[in-house]
Every structure is written in C-alpha cells, then in structure tokens.
Design a protein around this motif. Sequence first.
Motif, PDB file in Angstrom:
ATOM      1  N   LEU A  55      33.182  22.726 -10.872  1.00  0.00           N
ATOM      2  CA  LEU A  55      32.457  21.568 -11.391  1.00  0.00           C
ATOM      3  C   LEU A  55      31.493  21.010 -10.346  1.00  0.00           C
ATOM      4  O   LEU A  55      30.352  20.672 -10.666  1.00  0.00           O
ATOM      5  CB  LEU A  55      33.443  20.492 -11.857  1.00  0.00           C
ATOM      6  CG  LEU A  55      34.235  20.862 -13.111  1.00  0.00           C
ATOM      7  CD1 LEU A  55      35.399  19.898 -13.320  1.00  0.00           C
ATOM      8  CD2 LEU A  55      33.326  20.902 -14.338  1.00  0.00           C
ATOM      9  N   LYS A  56      31.928  20.930  -9.091  1.00  0.00           N
ATOM     10  CA  LYS A  56      31.040  20.455  -8.025  1.00  0.00           C
ATOM     11  C   LYS A  56      29.861  21.410  -7.839  1.00  0.00           C
ATOM     12  O   LYS A  56      28.723  20.964  -7.670  1.00  0.00           O
ATOM     13  CB  LYS A  56      31.807  20.302  -6.721  1.00  0.00           C
ATOM     14  CG  LYS A  56      32.732  19.104  -6.713  1.00  0.00           C
ATOM     15  CD  LYS A  56      33.515  19.021  -5.412  1.00  0.00           C
ATOM     16  CE  LYS A  56      34.498  17.871  -5.439  1.00  0.00           C
ATOM     17  NZ  LYS A  56      35.323  17.814  -4.231  1.00  0.00           N
ATOM     18  N   ALA A  57      30.132  22.703  -7.865  1.00  0.00           N
ATOM     19  CA  ALA A  57      29.069  23.695  -7.694  1.00  0.00           C
ATOM     20  C   ALA A  57      28.055  23.633  -8.837  1.00  0.00           C
ATOM     21  O   ALA A  57      26.887  23.986  -8.653  1.00  0.00           O
ATOM     22  CB  ALA A  57      29.659  25.099  -7.595  1.00  0.00           C
ATOM     23  N   GLN A  58      28.498  23.167  -9.989  1.00  0.00           N
ATOM     24  CA  GLN A  58      27.609  23.043 -11.149  1.00  0.00           C
ATOM     25  C   GLN A  58      27.021  21.633 -11.260  1.00  0.00           C
ATOM     26  O   GLN A  58      26.520  21.244 -12.305  1.00  0.00           O
ATOM     27  CB  GLN A  58      28.383  23.403 -12.427  1.00  0.00           C
ATOM     28  CG  GLN A  58      28.779  24.855 -12.487  1.00  0.00           C
ATOM     29  CD  GLN A  58      29.592  25.204 -13.726  1.00  0.00           C
ATOM     30  OE1 GLN A  58      30.029  24.344 -14.501  1.00  0.00           O
ATOM     31  NE2 GLN A  58      29.792  26.490 -13.928  1.00  0.00           N
ATOM     32  N   ASP A  59      27.087  20.889 -10.172  1.00  0.00           N
ATOM     33  CA  ASP A  59      26.551  19.518 -10.119  1.00  0.00           C
ATOM     34  C   ASP A  59      27.183  18.606 -11.170  1.00  0.00           C
ATOM     35  O   ASP A  59      26.521  17.729 -11.730  1.00  0.00           O
ATOM     36  CB  ASP A  59      25.022  19.515 -10.259  1.00  0.00           C
ATOM     37  CG  ASP A  59      24.344  20.157  -9.067  1.00  0.00           C
ATOM     38  OD1 ASP A  59      24.856  19.976  -7.936  1.00  0.00           O
ATOM     39  OD2 ASP A  59      23.321  20.840  -9.266  1.00  0.00           O
ATOM     40  N   ARG A  60      28.475  18.806 -11.391  1.00  0.00           N
ATOM     41  CA  ARG A  60      29.228  17.969 -12.335  1.00  0.00           C
ATOM     42  C   ARG A  60      30.258  17.166 -11.529  1.00  0.00           C
ATOM     43  O   ARG A  60      31.445  17.233 -11.769  1.00  0.00           O
ATOM     44  CB  ARG A  60      29.887  18.848 -13.397  1.00  0.00           C
ATOM     45  CG  ARG A  60      28.861  19.573 -14.275  1.00  0.00           C
ATOM     46  CD  ARG A  60      29.494  20.542 -15.241  1.00  0.00           C
ATOM     47  NE  ARG A  60      30.432  19.871 -16.139  1.00  0.00           N
ATOM     48  CZ  ARG A  60      31.229  20.533 -16.975  1.00  0.00           C
ATOM     49  NH1 ARG A  60      31.201  21.850 -17.036  1.00  0.00           N
ATOM     50  NH2 ARG A  60      32.065  19.859 -17.754  1.00  0.00           N
ATOM     51  N   ASP A  61      29.726  16.414 -10.558  1.00  0.00           N
ATOM     52  CA  ASP A  61      30.587  15.661  -9.644  1.00  0.00           C
ATOM     53  C   ASP A  61      31.467  14.643 -10.356  1.00  0.00           C
ATOM     54  O   ASP A  61      32.616  14.427  -9.962  1.00  0.00           O
ATOM     55  CB  ASP A  61      29.742  14.975  -8.573  1.00  0.00           C
ATOM     56  CG  ASP A  61      29.081  15.974  -7.633  1.00  0.00           C
ATOM     57  OD1 ASP A  61      29.602  17.096  -7.482  1.00  0.00           O
ATOM     58  OD2 ASP A  61      28.037  15.621  -7.048  1.00  0.00           O
ATOM     59  N   ALA A  62      30.948  14.003 -11.396  1.00  0.00           N
ATOM     60  CA  ALA A  62      31.747  13.017 -12.130  1.00  0.00           C
ATOM     61  C   ALA A  62      32.952  13.701 -12.791  1.00  0.00           C
ATOM     62  O   ALA A  62      34.061  13.153 -12.785  1.00  0.00           O
ATOM     63  CB  ALA A  62      30.899  12.304 -13.176  1.00  0.00           C
ATOM     64  N   ASP A  63      32.736  14.904 -13.341  1.00  0.00           N
ATOM     65  CA  ASP A  63      33.848  15.647 -13.949  1.00  0.00           C
ATOM     66  C   ASP A  63      34.838  16.112 -12.884  1.00  0.00           C
ATOM     67  O   ASP A  63      36.051  16.091 -13.103  1.00  0.00           O
ATOM     68  CB  ASP A  63      33.341  16.845 -14.755  1.00  0.00           C
ATOM     69  CG  ASP A  63      32.744  16.437 -16.093  1.00  0.00           C
ATOM     70  OD1 ASP A  63      33.076  15.342 -16.592  1.00  0.00           O
ATOM     71  OD2 ASP A  63      31.943  17.225 -16.647  1.00  0.00           O
ATOM     72  N   ALA A  64      34.344  16.531 -11.727  1.00  0.00           N
ATOM     73  CA  ALA A  64      35.234  16.942 -10.634  1.00  0.00           C
ATOM     74  C   ALA A  64      36.092  15.760 -10.192  1.00  0.00           C
ATOM     75  O   ALA A  64      37.295  15.918  -9.928  1.00  0.00           O
ATOM     76  CB  ALA A  64      34.429  17.494  -9.463  1.00  0.00           C
TER      77      ALA A  64
END
Length: 154
Positions: A55-64
């Motif tokens: 999720l972080k690698a996919q720029d989905r920091d809020a989901d991470a």
Amino acid sequence: MNRFNKFLAATFLSAAMLFAGAAAQAMPFQQFDHMAAQDRQDYLNFLVGSAQKVLKAQDRDADAAKVHRLFTEIRPGDNLPIGEAEFEMNLDNARVRDAEKAIQNPNAPRVQVESALALTLSKNGIQITPDFVKDFVQLANTFKPQVPATRKKK
C-alpha cells in the motif's frame, strides 16, 4: 460493507491470484498446514506487513495506516486487535470453504491463505485492486519458513 460485497472481494482476490501467473502463486492451506506453528504465525504477521508495504509503495499511505491501526490497536475490553480477530475468523472460514471445494470438486482451484487477509482488509474499507493483489502475492512469495515442513499424522 454488505455480505455480497465481502463475498465479491474474496472471490476477486481468489480469481486474481489464480491468474497472477506462475511466478506469483499464493499459498494453499495444504502447504500452510504443513508449516510449523511458529512459521504459520510468522507468515500471517508477514502478510500483514506485506500489505502495508504494498500500500505504501502504491502511494496509499492512508490505507497503510488503516492496516497498521487495524492490527495494532486494542480496544478497551478486547484481548487483541480487531484486525487480528477478524483475520483469524476469516482464516477459519476460508479453510472451511477450501475443504468444501475439495470435496465438491478435487480439481477445482483451492482457496488461498491470503484471501482471508484480503477479506479482512476489504471489510475494513481498504480497496483490493488487481495491482495490489499482484504486488502483494509477489511479496508474500518471499516468505521463507524457519522450520522444515512437517507431515500431519493421519
């Protein structure tokens, strides 16, 4: 999320894992069950960490961050994080679905361990996309058990 959407999320993940290619195969329960108890627990923990990394690698920091809270925060009166409790329940349900599939059609694709985590995430508002599945399964494949596999006695 209603029951139908949860089912769709689990079905989507299972199908996506089947078509992700030979290099990215998820773990069937048969393989998981032959691992030592500590390796099974380490693998489940590894899956949660892998989901956060993807999720972080996919720029989905809020989901991470949601995943982190889901698996670390313990609500008052609870003994473990809600994510861990739901994951264990989903793991048990996936195991039953896998056994039922094997009885109905021994040649049918088997339910994968990772589908339990995907369902847990989906039920908690984290979208499971094809890109997430591909990257997640590839990362999950890097897990190496510390204890040699065992055979269960019949």
